[in-house]
Design a protein around this motif. Structure first.
Motif, PDB file in Angstrom:
ATOM      1  N   ILE A  80       0.832  -1.209   0.000  1.00  0.00           N
ATOM      2  CA  ILE A  80       0.000   0.000   0.000  1.00  0.00           C
ATOM      3  C   ILE A  80       0.869   1.262   0.000  1.00  0.00           C
ATOM      4  N   GLU A  81       2.043   1.187   0.610  1.00  0.00           N
ATOM      5  CA  GLU A  81       2.975   2.324   0.582  1.00  0.00           C
ATOM      6  C   GLU A  81       3.596   2.474  -0.801  1.00  0.00           C
ATOM      7  N   VAL A  82       3.774   1.359  -1.483  1.00  0.00           N
ATOM      8  CA  VAL A  82       4.289   1.405  -2.856  1.00  0.00           C
ATOM      9  C   VAL A  82       3.227   2.016  -3.778  1.00  0.00           C
ATOM     10  N   THR A 186     -10.446  -0.548   4.292  1.00  0.00           N
ATOM     11  CA  THR A 186      -9.879  -1.883   4.457  1.00  0.00           C
ATOM     12  C   THR A 186      -9.290  -2.102   5.838  1.00  0.00           C
ATOM     13  N   GLY A 187      -9.415  -1.120   6.719  1.00  0.00           N
ATOM     14  CA  GLY A 187      -8.826  -1.226   8.045  1.00  0.00           C
ATOM     15  C   GLY A 187      -9.604  -2.074   9.013  1.00  0.00           C
ATOM     16  N   GLY A 188     -10.767  -2.533   8.607  1.00  0.00           N
ATOM     17  CA  GLY A 188     -11.602  -3.358   9.481  1.00  0.00           C
ATOM     18  C   GLY A 188     -11.057  -4.765   9.585  1.00  0.00           C
ATOM     19  N   SER A 189     -11.914  -5.686   9.831  1.00  0.00           N
ATOM     20  CA  SER A 189     -11.552  -7.081   9.989  1.00  0.00           C
ATOM     21  C   SER A 189     -10.833  -7.600   8.747  1.00  0.00           C
ATOM     22  N   SER A 190      -9.748  -8.332   8.969  1.00  0.00           N
ATOM     23  CA  SER A 190      -9.003  -8.875   7.836  1.00  0.00           C
ATOM     24  C   SER A 190      -9.461 -10.298   7.529  1.00  0.00           C
ATOM     25  N   ALA A 191     -10.421 -10.808   8.283  1.00  0.00           N
ATOM     26  CA  ALA A 191     -10.903 -12.159   8.016  1.00  0.00           C
ATOM     27  C   ALA A 191     -11.829 -12.140   6.808  1.00  0.00           C
ATOM     28  N   PRO A 192     -11.669 -13.120   5.888  1.00  0.00           N
ATOM     29  CA  PRO A 192     -12.540 -13.158   4.723  1.00  0.00           C
ATOM     30  C   PRO A 192     -13.984 -13.454   5.125  1.00  0.00           C
ATOM     31  N   ALA A 193     -14.902 -12.933   4.348  1.00  0.00           N
ATOM     32  CA  ALA A 193     -16.325 -13.163   4.614  1.00  0.00           C
ATOM     33  C   ALA A 193     -16.656 -14.623   4.314  1.00  0.00           C
TER      34      ALA A 193
END
Length: 194
Positions: A80-82, A186-193
């Motif tokens: 994301i920094e790239v 996208t900062g929320g839960s990183s678990a896939p739905a």
């Protein structure tokens, strides 16, 4: 007729934009563009393959600006920094003095479905080049493609805002804000739905 003057491509580009805006893209011929700046149709075709390419000339430089941002980002930077580095690099391709011409160009594209398709093709080429640059940095899949496509989406949203009438912020500032919105989203839960 003028045989040669410096800046022929630039003159043809300006004339084409003006004619497309006043007469319409479909109604304007390459010969008319050339004649409006005192050149021949043959000279037009020495510089552009067709009248559509007047609007898309410089695509390689556009893509290169993004890729250079990827290539010059610090080696340990997260994808994301790239993306942020690529957007900053590309924003330099769009200085504020280019804004009114970008508005005129986009207005012509927005009124012609074939040109809209060509614009989408340009953005697809950009996404492919960015994904390749991410992979060259060692970013695996699907992260490389996600980062590339996200970068293109952020750019498209930022560019649309940048060319709005009355907008005064730089493209770089707008893109940073849009990227911030993506990060928040996208900062929320990183678990896939499920």
């Amino acid at each position: 007729m003028v045989r040669w003057e410096p800046g022929t491509q630039e003159r043809l580009h300006r004339a084409a934009l003006e004619l497309f805006a006043t007469r319409g893209y479909e109604e304007t011929t390459a010969a008319e563009i050339a004649q409006s700046v005192g050149l021949t149709e043959r000279t037009f075709f020495r510089h552009f393959a067709d009248k559509r390419e007047v609007l898309f000339h410089g695509q390689q430089l556009f893509v290169q600006a993004f890729v250079e941002g990827v290539d010059t980002a610090p080696p340990a930077a997260a994808p994301i920094e790239v993306v942020a580095a690529a957007l900053r690099s590309a924003a330099a391709f769009f200085p504020d003095e280019r804004r009114s011409r970008s508005r005129a160009r986009q207005s012509v594209i927005d009124r012609n479905p074939a040109l809209q398709e060509r614009e989408l093709h340009k953005l697809a080429i950009l996404a492919t080049a960015l994904a390749e640059a991410f992979r060259a940095r060692g970013v695996g899949e699907p992260a490389a493609t996600l980062a590339a496509d996200s970068g293109v989406t952020v750019f498209m949203i930022a560019f649309t805002q940048w060319i709005r009438e009355g907008e005064e912020r730089s493209l770089s500032d707008i893109a940073a804000g849009v990227l911030g919105e993506l990060r928040a989203l996208t900062g929320g839960s990183s678990a896939p739905a499920a």
